[in-house]
Design an enzyme around this catalytic site. Structure first.
Site, PDB file in Angstrom:
ATOM      1  N   GLY A   1      41.862  35.729  40.756  1.00  0.00           N
ATOM      2  CA  GLY A   1      43.243  36.154  40.931  1.00  0.00           C
ATOM      3  C   GLY A   1      43.928  37.206  40.114  1.00  0.00           C
TER       4      GLY A   1
ATOM      5  N   SER B   1      41.719  39.240  38.998  1.00  0.00           N
ATOM      6  CA  SER B   1      40.940  40.501  39.322  1.00  0.00           C
ATOM      7  C   SER B   1      41.902  41.564  39.753  1.00  0.00           C
ATOM      8  CB  SER B   1      40.393  40.091  40.857  1.00  0.00           C
ATOM      9  OG  SER B   1      39.526  39.055  40.834  1.00  0.00           O
TER      10      SER B   1
END
Length: 249
Positions: free
Chosen positions: A198, A200
């Protein structure tokens, strides 16, 4: 969503992170309100945070290619995702991948529907002009879980990370397969610091420049990571980025 639903390399698929609904900056702290004003929350049509990103021009956000899963807009100008309103939500007009995610090019440009005003809440971040220096001081930031599988947080968190020699990183990952080309390793491993699913798409920031894009770690292992975290190396994509930006003067 499944950030590696197309996988970076098929022989790593069983080992890489698989769920980006939350994020966890490991052993980090709240980001000061007047810092990291380039950070973007990339969201879906329900207003759910999907990935991080960062503003590189008034009308472009850079993020990870594997974040392209139902995203509709970005949020800029706030560290607190509870304070989102129409003023800091900007829709995504179109997006550009370098190539298929499976090739390892985990990078994506989001063209915003309008240029945002740069001010005391929103700023761009410069990109690198060349490769990494292993001695650089770096940070990574994101929103989400405060522990693996735990509750999400709405406030941006940040942690200092150290660059890991790429050859050493490749050796540590080698029992799972070859790493994709054009990556940087930082944090994770035995440091106890780094990112989780997340985060990311967020930036690896070294000496004030966004040198990397959060790409993947090892199979949900975030709190006590056993392998280095892996980022896309932005410097390797500068010609591609510049070509796209020049098309929108």
């Amino acid at each position: 969503m499944h950030p590696l639903h197309t996988c970076l390399l098929f022989h790593l698929l069983a080992y890489l992170g698989q769920n980006a609904d939350g994020s966890e900056i490991i052993n980090g702290e709240l980001a000061p309100e007047n810092s990291m004003l380039y950070m973007a929350s990339v969201q879906d049509n329900k207003g759910h945070h999907v990935c991080g990103g960062f503003l590189i021009r008034e009308d472009f956000v850079l993020t990870a290619a594997h974040c392209d899963d139902g995203i509709t807009h970005v949020v800029l100008g706030t560290h607190d995702l509870k304070s989102v309103n129409d003023d800091n939500k900007i829709s995504i007009e179109t997006h550009y991948h370098k190539s298929l995610v499976g090739s390892g090019n985990d990078i994506m440009l989001l063209k915003l529907s309008k240029k945002v005003s740069l001010n005391g809440r929103v700023q761009t971040i410069p990109l690198p002009t060349s490769g990494m220096n292993q001695q650089d001081d770096c940070q990574v930031a994101g929103w989400g879980y405060i522990k693996t599988g735990g509750p999400a947080v709405d406030d941006l968190r940040v942690v200092d990370v150290s660059i890991i020699n790429l050859e050493d990183c490749k050796e540590q990952w080698s029992h799972l397969g070859d790493l994709p080309a054009n990556v940087i390793c930082a944090g994770g491993d035995e440091t106890g610091k780094g990112f989780c699913q997340g985060d990311s798409g967020g930036p690896l920031v070294c000496n004030g420049k966004a040198v990397g894009v959060v790409s993947f770690n090892n199979n949900y292992i975030c709190k006590y990571p056993d392998l280095p975290n892996v980022y896309t190396d932005v410097s390797k994509y500068l010609p591609w980025i510049n070509d796209i930006l020049q098309g929108y003067k």
